[in-house]
Write a protein that holds these residues in place. Structure first.
Motif, PDB file in Angstrom:
ATOM      1  N   LEU A   1       1.772  -9.067   4.274  1.00 59.08           N
ATOM      2  CA  LEU A   1       3.045  -9.531   3.710  1.00 59.08           C
ATOM      3  C   LEU A   1       4.188  -9.271   4.688  1.00 59.08           C
ATOM      4  CD1 LEU A   1       2.706  -8.352  -0.011  1.00 59.08           C
ATOM      5  CD2 LEU A   1       2.425 -10.660   0.902  1.00 59.08           C
TER       6      LEU A   1
ATOM      7  N   PHE B   1       3.093 -15.585  -2.433  1.00 62.57           N
ATOM      8  CA  PHE B   1       2.151 -14.497  -2.728  1.00 62.57           C
ATOM      9  C   PHE B   1       1.756 -14.496  -4.199  1.00 62.57           C
ATOM     10  CE2 PHE B   1       1.620 -10.097  -4.280  1.00 62.57           C
ATOM     11  CZ  PHE B   1       0.429  -9.787  -3.635  1.00 62.57           C
TER      12      PHE B   1
ATOM     13  N   MET C   1      -2.043 -16.980   1.166  1.00 64.05           N
ATOM     14  CA  MET C   1      -1.977 -15.867   0.229  1.00 64.05           C
ATOM     15  C   MET C   1      -3.148 -15.899  -0.749  1.00 64.05           C
ATOM     16  SD  MET C   1       0.524 -14.070   1.134  1.00 64.05           S
ATOM     17  CE  MET C   1       2.040 -14.133   2.094  1.00 64.05           C
TER      18      MET C   1
ATOM     19  N   THR D   1      -2.949  -5.747   1.320  1.00 68.27           N
ATOM     20  CA  THR D   1      -2.184  -6.955   1.664  1.00 68.27           C
ATOM     21  C   THR D   1      -0.779  -6.665   2.191  1.00 68.27           C
ATOM     22  OG1 THR D   1      -1.388  -7.171  -0.624  1.00 68.27           O
ATOM     23  CG2 THR D   1      -3.420  -8.346  -0.032  1.00 68.27           C
TER      24      THR D   1
END
Length: 508
Positions: free
Chosen positions: A423, A291, A377, A419
């Motif tokens: 995740l 990420f 990501m 996000t």
């Protein structure tokens, strides 16, 4: 009218397939599944032949697939978790008794010879036997020898060579199937203790008897050679008074024994703790590092001052464009100890055990997984950053905020809102990332001192797979229990994470 004809035709095909399945279930005496299939078929016919019930017509296919691929799988896994199902315990007690008797046979000295012809029919491979007294019998491994109508038999001298309903194997077929024929044992009667008929040359058959005798009344299995008596103690196997166990057993319920096994077996329990810690570490590090790497690239390549941004963006998503298993195979070659690119080129023919040393193995699989994960990501962060209104950045700049303050107090919180669910799903995916581990290290190197096949780079999911499917360790009950534990862990982490995500949304 055409729609009705098509509908009836499709239902007829479905009903025909169902009738075939129900017939097979009937002969297998699987009454529960037979009842469920019959009721489901009746319900489908009622729904689709009724002119109304429009919502049900759309919902029924989805509900059927949900029941087959979700509800049934989960329910069956939970059932298996409370049994001893696995190697040596994969059938019923009757099958186990039959296997023990048939697997331990010796030829009866002085037994008369039968003239035999190898035949094949719907029940499978069998023997057409002419007894010393002239009777003609036929049977298979599943069906004991039974007399044949003399009018249906073709004789060649004193030997029966063909019978109606069966195909006699020619010499060429016999030669091609020698091993199968040599292992064929046809029971003489319904009582397996009476013995079996076997042949080694496809011409003469002899009586074989088992060295094990099953006493149904006493529920014991006796080894006639050693005199040892084995009893059913309710654990799904025959066991002698001195603790000896016959390897072939049967499936029984064991309660919570599979769930308690890690606590009862100290070595396996310690190994399971390390595997669980590594599983969390692998998932967190994979998600976190990929990420932040993707976010860094997104920030860099989203800057209008950056030249050739389109080229760099295309290069950044290339790892995402290739199938992960192919990429894993490429990396496996790069990590090769003797001929790999890393050892040969980058480290001057060094002998670095990238995949066979515990900590290097962990580093290697993490490196590959981050390389595979950062393009995703990058795309997510790029889209999230571009969705943030520029007015917010301009207003903060006018108020005197520098670049770090704009990112830390405005962009990053808004980025997390969009996000965070991704995740969480990425964490769940990497928590069960079977492909990358199994294709690179197969979970190895193996932990020392543990009887079970547990490796230093094993995730819980690869441990479940190895427990269930690798030769010598097939324990479906324990694997199902571990799978349920994985489900509970992932569900709990996901629930907590989504709750925190909702709080984050409310805060913003």
């Amino acid at each position: 009218m055409k729609v009705l004809v098509v509908k009836i035709l499709l239902l007829a095909i479905v009903d025909a397939v169902t009738v075939f399945a129900m017939t097979a279930l009937f002969f297998q005496r699987d009454w529960l599944v037979l009842t469920i299939v019959a009721l489901a078929t009746l319900l489908v016919n009622v729904i689709y032949l009724n002119p109304g019930m429009l919502p049900a017509k759309y919902l029924t296919p989805g509900l059927i697939f949900l029941a087959l691929f979700q509800v049934f799988v989960i329910g069956y896994s939970m059932y298996i978790a409370f049994t001893n199902y696995g190697d040596g315990h994969n059938s019923t007690k009757d099958d186990a008794v039959a296997a023990l008797i048939s697997q331990n046979t010796v030829r009866v000295e002085g037994s008369p010879a039968y003239r035999v012809q190898v035949v094949e029919g719907l029940p499978g491979l069998g023997l057409l036997a002419t007894a010393p007294d002239g009777r003609v019998l036929v049977g298979t491994a599943e069906q004991p020898l039974e007399p044949v109508d003399p009018g249906a038999v073709t004789m060649d001298g004193q030997r029966a060579t063909a019978v109606d309903g069966w195909t006699s194997l020619q010499l060429q077929d016999v030669l091609q199937r020698q091993q199968e024929i040599a292992s064929l044992q046809v029971p003489l009667s319904d009582d397996l203790n009476d013995g079996f008929l076997r042949t080694t040359d496809a011409t003469n058959g002899y009586v074989f008897q088992s060295t094990y005798v099953f006493d149904e009344d006493a529920d014991t299995m006796t080894d006639t050679v050693s005199g040892t008596v084995y009893r059913d103690l309710g654990e799904g196997q025959f066991q002698s008074d001195d603790g000896q166990v016959l390897r072939t057993g049967w499936q029984v319920g064991v309660g919570f024994e599979n769930f308690l096994y890690p606590f009862q077996n100290q070595k396996f329990g310690e190994a399971l703790i390390w595997v669980t810690i590594w599983t969390f570490a692998f998932a967190v590090l994979s998600v976190g590092l990929s990420f932040f790497l993707g976010l860094f690239l997104a920030l860099t390549l989203n800057d209008p001052r950056m030249r050739s941004r389109k080229v760099y963006r295309v290069l950044s998503i290339l790892p995402y464009a290739f199938p992960s298993f192919l990429s894993a195979l490429v990396w496996l070659g790069l990590f090769n100890t003797e001929f790999g690119f890393f050892n040969e080129v980058l480290f001057g023919s060094a002998d670095i055990p990238w995949l066979t040393e515990p900590w290097l193995g962990k580093f290697s699989v993490l490196l590959v997984n981050i390389w595979l994960g950062f393009p995703y990501m990058f795309l997510v962060c790029m889209g999230a950053l571009q969705s943030i209104p520029e007015e917010l950045t301009e207003a903060a700049t006018v108020d005197g905020a520098n670049g770090f303050q704009v990112f830390g107090r405005i962009k990053f919180p808004l980025l997390l809102v969009s996000t965070a669910p991704l995740l969480i799903s990425s964490f769940a995916f990497n928590f069960n990332n079977f492909n990358i581990i199994y294709m690179l290290t197969r979970g190895g190197p193996r932990m020392a001192g543990v009887d079970e096949n547990v490796g230093h780079t094993d995730l819980l999911i690869t441990l479940v797979y190895k427990t269930a499917f690798e030769a010598g360790t097939r324990d479906y009950g324990l694997a199902s229990a571990l799978a349920i534990i994985i489900f509970i862990i992932v569900a709990a982490v996901s629930a907590i994470s989504f709750r925190q995500t909702k709080a984050l949304e409310d805060l913003n």
